[in-house]
Design a protein around this motif. Sequence first.
Motif, PDB file in Angstrom:
ATOM      1  N   CYS A 347      53.831 101.407 -40.659  1.00  0.00           N
ATOM      2  CA  CYS A 347      53.114 101.307 -41.946  1.00  0.00           C
ATOM      3  C   CYS A 347      54.180 101.766 -42.952  1.00  0.00           C
ATOM      4  CB  CYS A 347      52.058 102.225 -41.988  1.00  0.00           C
ATOM      5  SG  CYS A 347      50.697 101.491 -41.081  1.00  0.00           S
ATOM      6  N   LEU A 348      55.099 102.731 -42.698  1.00  0.00           N
ATOM      7  CA  LEU A 348      56.221 103.051 -43.903  1.00  0.00           C
ATOM      8  C   LEU A 348      57.245 102.030 -44.021  1.00  0.00           C
ATOM      9  CD1 LEU A 348      56.745 106.692 -42.737  1.00  0.00           C
ATOM     10  CD2 LEU A 348      55.421 105.916 -44.533  1.00  0.00           C
ATOM     11  N   ARG A 349      57.448 101.239 -42.938  1.00  0.00           N
ATOM     12  CA  ARG A 349      58.301 100.070 -42.901  1.00  0.00           C
ATOM     13  C   ARG A 349      57.658  99.104 -43.731  1.00  0.00           C
ATOM     14  NH1 ARG A 349      59.825  98.887 -36.735  1.00  0.00           N
ATOM     15  NH2 ARG A 349      60.939  97.101 -37.899  1.00  0.00           N
ATOM     16  N   ILE A 350      56.349  98.639 -43.746  1.00  0.00           N
ATOM     17  CA  ILE A 350      55.801  97.581 -44.445  1.00  0.00           C
ATOM     18  C   ILE A 350      55.412  97.973 -45.713  1.00  0.00           C
ATOM     19  CG2 ILE A 350      53.600  96.393 -44.640  1.00  0.00           C
ATOM     20  CD1 ILE A 350      53.075  96.890 -41.627  1.00  0.00           C
ATOM     21  N   LEU A 351      55.348  99.211 -45.960  1.00  0.00           N
ATOM     22  CA  LEU A 351      55.155  99.591 -47.496  1.00  0.00           C
ATOM     23  C   LEU A 351      56.300  99.714 -48.212  1.00  0.00           C
ATOM     24  CD1 LEU A 351      52.302 102.438 -47.132  1.00  0.00           C
ATOM     25  CD2 LEU A 351      52.249 100.204 -48.178  1.00  0.00           C
ATOM     26  N   ARG A 352      57.449 100.214 -47.672  1.00  0.00           N
ATOM     27  CA  ARG A 352      58.815 100.325 -48.296  1.00  0.00           C
ATOM     28  C   ARG A 352      59.437  98.946 -48.793  1.00  0.00           C
ATOM     29  NH1 ARG A 352      60.563 105.342 -44.368  1.00  0.00           N
ATOM     30  NH2 ARG A 352      59.447 106.883 -45.446  1.00  0.00           N
ATOM     31  N   GLN A 353      58.899  97.699 -47.848  1.00  0.00           N
ATOM     32  CA  GLN A 353      59.235  96.493 -48.308  1.00  0.00           C
ATOM     33  C   GLN A 353      58.865  96.091 -49.508  1.00  0.00           C
ATOM     34  OE1 GLN A 353      61.532  95.159 -46.499  1.00  0.00           O
ATOM     35  NE2 GLN A 353      61.653  96.363 -44.900  1.00  0.00           N
TER      36      GLN A 353
END
Length: 443
Positions: A347-353
């Motif tokens: 989720c962190l990877r998704i949101l940081r995009q």
Amino acid sequence: MTASRDPPRTVELATAILQHTTSVETYLQENGLPSPSFSPGAPPKLPLPPDLQQKLAAALGALDELQALLLGPMGWLMNQVGHAYDLCSLHALYRFNIPAKLAVGEEIEVAEMARRCGADEDAMTRLLHHAATNYLLQRPRPGYVAHSAVSAMMATVPALHDFVGNACEDMWPSAPRVVSALTHTWPGSGATAAEGGRPPNQTAHNLAEGTDLPFFETLKHDAERTRRFAGSMSMLTAMPGFEPTAALESYDWGALMTQKDGEDATVVDVGGSAGTFAVALTDKYPSLRVVVQDLPDVIDKARAGLPSRSAGRVTLMGHDFFTPQPVKGADAYFFRQILHDWSDDFCLRILRQLVAALKPGARLVINDVTIPPPGATSLYEERQIRCKDIAMMSMFNSKERTMDEWKELVTKADARFRLKSVVQLPASPMGVLEFTWEPDRAQ
């Protein structure tokens, strides 16, 4: 003089059940509505206003606690063990397509049903009798079965039939392997993931299927399972509180247009699938423009179903949310039941995009399951949500989250996200969280 004592808990619970049930029945009678029934044609869900939905929930919670108390610790434990086999007869109804082999109003000998199914008579007899004890069928007389309200719905609602099949054939086989996946096959923190955490191909599903593929990749290799899963999700999203349009009433989308001084506002529906929500949103707010993003194959299928009235207001775009967000400067980015499919680290990877695409004041709107804090609901209600959480663990190594966990997750992705509002949908485990992007905040 003997001091008065409070009634025992069992009596208190029984009294509450009677009071709440009486209120529900009174409403049904006053409005000419049928009482709950196991007969075919019974309403799939009691049509109650919000205040009586709360009484119904209270009655079910009290009933659950009363049963546990009356069974006692040993009886309750044995009851839990017995539940491990409860899906066997439901699975048989699905696999042999029994509801479709039985006409509404027909009474059929159990032996004849075994013949219609091409199944062993003794085994089928035992499965059908078990199904009747779970109200999945009725036994109008010894040796015969007939439709109940449940089996009749399975026969007439294809999406419900798919939902049962998905539960029994895709989800259920993974459940007994959750602990093995955690303790034997992939113990520890799963450091192979890009940022730590357990990757989505080291799950109970992988043990059950004997595959290295994540669940959704597994489906891609089986057209029928893919179709069944889509049907199952259509059933789930039709349930009150889970339907995509529920977020229309629980969030002030009109405020986005107010801030634009009459200009069109743009919403990006990330992982928006076929665009059902986007169409409903632009129907209600014609000045909104919505970009629906999903994987290219999903978007290709969605194009054929997009209504002509949405032309110019709804745009379909292929996009992988693990890559940088291509729509820059939108007013809101909407995630509906997307992030619960992924562990915190993914989720962190998704949101940081999103970060490079955000303008000051942009909204991040998350519509997803929110686990209530202990004591906020009955154990019965909380258990339904906790079961969903275990299912997420079983299939994806993901999770359902509390409000505090959602806030922590988003602010961990970037401290410049600020929680602005939280809404819990009525009679639903779903919530809506709104964050604003404030780039001037210190990280």
